[in-house]
Motif scaffolding. Structure first.
Motif, PDB file in Angstrom:
ATOM      1  N   VAL A 140       0.830  -1.201   0.000  1.00 47.59           N
ATOM      2  CA  VAL A 140       0.000   0.000   0.000  1.00 47.59           C
ATOM      3  C   VAL A 140       0.864   1.249   0.000  1.00 47.59           C
ATOM      4  CG1 VAL A 140      -1.765   1.271   1.283  1.00 47.59           C
ATOM      5  CG2 VAL A 140      -1.834  -1.241   1.187  1.00 47.59           C
ATOM      6  N   ALA A 141       1.977   1.206   0.717  1.00 46.22           N
ATOM      7  CA  ALA A 141       2.901   2.350   0.783  1.00 46.22           C
ATOM      8  C   ALA A 141       4.313   1.820   0.970  1.00 46.22           C
ATOM      9  CB  ALA A 141       2.528   3.287   1.923  1.00 46.22           C
ATOM     10  N   VAL A 142       5.267   2.549   0.401  1.00 46.67           N
ATOM     11  CA  VAL A 142       6.680   2.166   0.477  1.00 46.67           C
ATOM     12  C   VAL A 142       7.478   3.384   0.938  1.00 46.67           C
ATOM     13  CG1 VAL A 142       8.697   1.333  -0.799  1.00 46.67           C
ATOM     14  CG2 VAL A 142       6.417   0.480  -1.371  1.00 46.67           C
ATOM     15  N   ASP A 143       8.353   3.160   1.898  1.00 47.78           N
ATOM     16  CA  ASP A 143       9.204   4.227   2.411  1.00 47.78           C
ATOM     17  C   ASP A 143      10.655   3.861   2.119  1.00 47.78           C
ATOM     18  OD1 ASP A 143       9.665   6.665   4.209  1.00 47.78           O
ATOM     19  OD2 ASP A 143      10.888   5.124   5.173  1.00 47.78           O
ATOM     20  N   VAL A 144      11.379   4.766   1.457  1.00 45.13           N
ATOM     21  CA  VAL A 144      12.777   4.548   1.084  1.00 45.13           C
ATOM     22  C   VAL A 144      13.624   5.592   1.793  1.00 45.13           C
ATOM     23  CG1 VAL A 144      14.441   4.403  -0.809  1.00 45.13           C
ATOM     24  CG2 VAL A 144      12.067   3.668  -1.165  1.00 45.13           C
ATOM     25  N   HIS A 145      14.611   5.134   2.531  1.00 43.43           N
ATOM     26  CA  HIS A 145      15.497   6.042   3.270  1.00 43.43           C
ATOM     27  C   HIS A 145      16.943   5.724   2.908  1.00 43.43           C
ATOM     28  CE1 HIS A 145      17.180   8.431   6.573  1.00 43.43           C
ATOM     29  NE2 HIS A 145      18.005   7.416   6.765  1.00 43.43           N
ATOM     30  N   LEU A 146      17.698   6.762   2.572  1.00 41.73           N
ATOM     31  CA  LEU A 146      19.118   6.623   2.255  1.00 41.73           C
ATOM     32  C   LEU A 146      19.899   7.631   3.082  1.00 41.73           C
ATOM     33  CD1 LEU A 146      21.438   5.464   0.495  1.00 41.73           C
ATOM     34  CD2 LEU A 146      20.953   7.282  -1.159  1.00 41.73           C
ATOM     35  N   GLY A 147      20.916   7.143   3.787  1.00 38.34           N
ATOM     36  CA  GLY A 147      21.732   8.026   4.613  1.00 38.34           C
ATOM     37  C   GLY A 147      22.991   7.316   5.068  1.00 38.34           C
ATOM     38  N   PRO A 148      23.841   8.000   5.831  1.00 40.82           N
ATOM     39  CA  PRO A 148      25.079   7.388   6.322  1.00 40.82           C
ATOM     40  C   PRO A 148      24.793   6.219   7.258  1.00 40.82           C
ATOM     41  CG  PRO A 148      25.127   9.784   6.566  1.00 40.82           C
ATOM     42  CD  PRO A 148      23.727   9.422   6.216  1.00 40.82           C
ATOM     43  N   ALA A 149      25.630   5.201   7.170  1.00 40.02           N
ATOM     44  CA  ALA A 149      25.516   4.049   8.072  1.00 40.02           C
ATOM     45  C   ALA A 149      26.320   4.306   9.342  1.00 40.02           C
ATOM     46  CB  ALA A 149      26.007   2.786   7.360  1.00 40.02           C
ATOM     47  N   GLN A 150      26.216   3.387  10.285  1.00 37.95           N
ATOM     48  CA  GLN A 150      26.970   3.521  11.526  1.00 37.95           C
ATOM     49  C   GLN A 150      28.463   3.458  11.269  1.00 37.95           C
ATOM     50  OE1 GLN A 150      25.897   4.225  14.471  1.00 37.95           O
ATOM     51  NE2 GLN A 150      23.677   3.957  14.279  1.00 37.95           N
ATOM     52  N   GLU A 151      28.867   2.557  10.372  1.00 40.78           N
ATOM     53  CA  GLU A 151      30.278   2.422  10.036  1.00 40.78           C
ATOM     54  C   GLU A 151      30.690   3.537   9.078  1.00 40.78           C
ATOM     55  OE1 GLU A 151      32.436   0.306  11.271  1.00 40.78           O
ATOM     56  OE2 GLU A 151      30.935  -0.706  12.523  1.00 40.78           O
ATOM     57  N   ALA A 152      31.922   4.001   9.225  1.00 41.02           N
ATOM     58  CA  ALA A 152      32.414   5.063   8.349  1.00 41.02           C
ATOM     59  C   ALA A 152      32.524   4.567   6.913  1.00 41.02           C
ATOM     60  CB  ALA A 152      33.779   5.552   8.835  1.00 41.02           C
ATOM     61  N   SER A 153      32.384   5.469   5.968  1.00 41.80           N
ATOM     62  CA  SER A 153      32.516   5.227   4.532  1.00 41.80           C
ATOM     63  C   SER A 153      31.480   4.248   4.003  1.00 41.80           C
ATOM     64  CB  SER A 153      33.923   4.717   4.182  1.00 41.80           C
ATOM     65  OG  SER A 153      34.104   3.374   4.614  1.00 41.80           O
ATOM     66  N   GLN A 154      30.308   4.163   4.658  1.00 37.70           N
ATOM     67  CA  GLN A 154      29.247   3.285   4.192  1.00 37.70           C
ATOM     68  C   GLN A 154      27.920   4.042   4.181  1.00 37.70           C
ATOM     69  OE1 GLN A 154      29.532  -0.082   6.895  1.00 37.70           O
ATOM     70  NE2 GLN A 154      30.686  -1.252   5.370  1.00 37.70           N
TER      71      GLN A 154
END
Length: 326
Positions: free
Chosen positions: A254-268
């Motif tokens: 019914v709905a889709v949520d997409v999130h993109l951001g820095p991870a906990q580990e560096a350079s990821q």
């Protein structure tokens, strides 16, 4: 009768100029300029013609004097030898002289474009030579940095095994720490000085295009970094396939949520896709997502309850540091 002759001459001039323009389009402006001069000889009966831009002779055909008859004055752009005498000849010269500036301007642009292409080609060759030199330096630097690390690792391994004599617990811990640091340093050298791999300058447009609303599919809510691009390593085709597979895995929701951001580990980077009830992730789609994540150097985690959640941790491009996680 005189009027009909003039009309016929006007028609011939228009037809000729059309042919000259077509010749310039097909063969370039130099071919068009040459065709214009030859046409002027044919229609006037002159034995020589030249096109001047200021006092510079751009092109000439037939018998043309070594120097202009009057180099001190600004004469017509188109000159014929012998000079036109009849009304029809002067009409041809006037009509062709009015058309010549357009050809000369196009010729100037063509010459400038050719010079620009030559400069770009030379710059490309210089860049290729620079890249080749840098690649050799990178390879040499990687070898020079790995060599002492391998020597250190070899001696530490022998000491840990007791080759040099018994060790106390504290010395054992120190050596194990040295071995770990040496291994981490070697991994860093391998990653930073490895041969370049194809990369994607920005992952955001790929996700935006893949999750764009279409008929029969709910619109996705995208939360993407707004202040900077998201460069990642890996071929564009693999990232586009990953995005399409994520869309397919959340089909029917019914709905889709997409999130993109820095991870906990560096350079990821962390890519999380959540789907409300209705999505059905098949085993085949899950296996393809797992394979693509591994190919791109990342990991995949799948949660089915209380709702479908796909979490990918993906490596960024080492040349562009990932901002710290907040």
């Amino acid at each position: 009768m005189g009027r009909r002759i003039e009309d016929d001459l006007d028609a011939r001039m228009e037809t000729t100029l059309t042919a000259v323009a077509e010749q310039a389009l097909r063969g370039g402006t130099r071919a068009g300029l040459e065709a214009l001069l030859k046409a002027s000889l044919r229609l006037t009966g002159a034995t020589g013609a030249a096109l001047y831009e200021g006092r510079v002779c751009v092109m000439k055909v037939g018998n043309v004097p070594a120097r202009r008859a009057d180099a001190t004055k600004q004469s017509s752009i188109l000159e014929l030898w012998p000079a036109p005498l009849t009304t029809s000849q002067r009409s041809v010269v006037k009509r062709f002289s009015a058309f010549a500036p357009a050809l000369l301007a196009a010729h100037a642009r063509e010459v400038a474009q050719g010079a620009r292409q030559a400069r770009l080609l030379e710059a490309k060759r210089r860049l290729e030579r620079t890249v080749a030199v840098q690649d050799k330096r990178r390879s040499r630097a990687a070898h020079d940095l790995r060599t002492p690390l391998m020597v250190i690792k070899g001696y530490v391994d022998m000491m840990i095994k007791g080759t040099g004599g018994p060790l106390g617990p504290q010395a054992q811990r120190y050596l194990e720490r040295i071995a770990k640091v040496a291994a981490d340093q070697k991994e860093l050298i391998d990653r930073r000085l490895a041969p370049p791999v194809p990369g994607l300058e920005d992952l955001r447009p790929v996700l935006t295009q893949a999750f764009a609303p279409t008929r029969g599919r709910a619109a996705a809510t995208l939360t993407l970094p707004a202040e900077r691009t998201v460069p990642v390593r890996g071929a564009r085709a693999d990232w586009e396939l990953l995005a399409r597979t994520l869309v397919r895995g959340t089909a029917g929701a019914v709905a889709v949520d997409v999130h993109l951001g820095p991870a906990q580990e560096a350079s990821q980077w962390l890519l999380r896709v959540r789907a409300c009830p209705g999505a059905a992730l098949t085993a085949r789609t899950r296996a393809m997502l797992q394979q693509l994540a591994e190919r791109l150097g990342g990991t995949l985690a799948v949660a089915l309850e209380p709702r479908l959640e796909l979490t990918l941790v993906l490596p960024g491009d080492d040349a562009f540091p990932v901002p710290a996680h907040r």
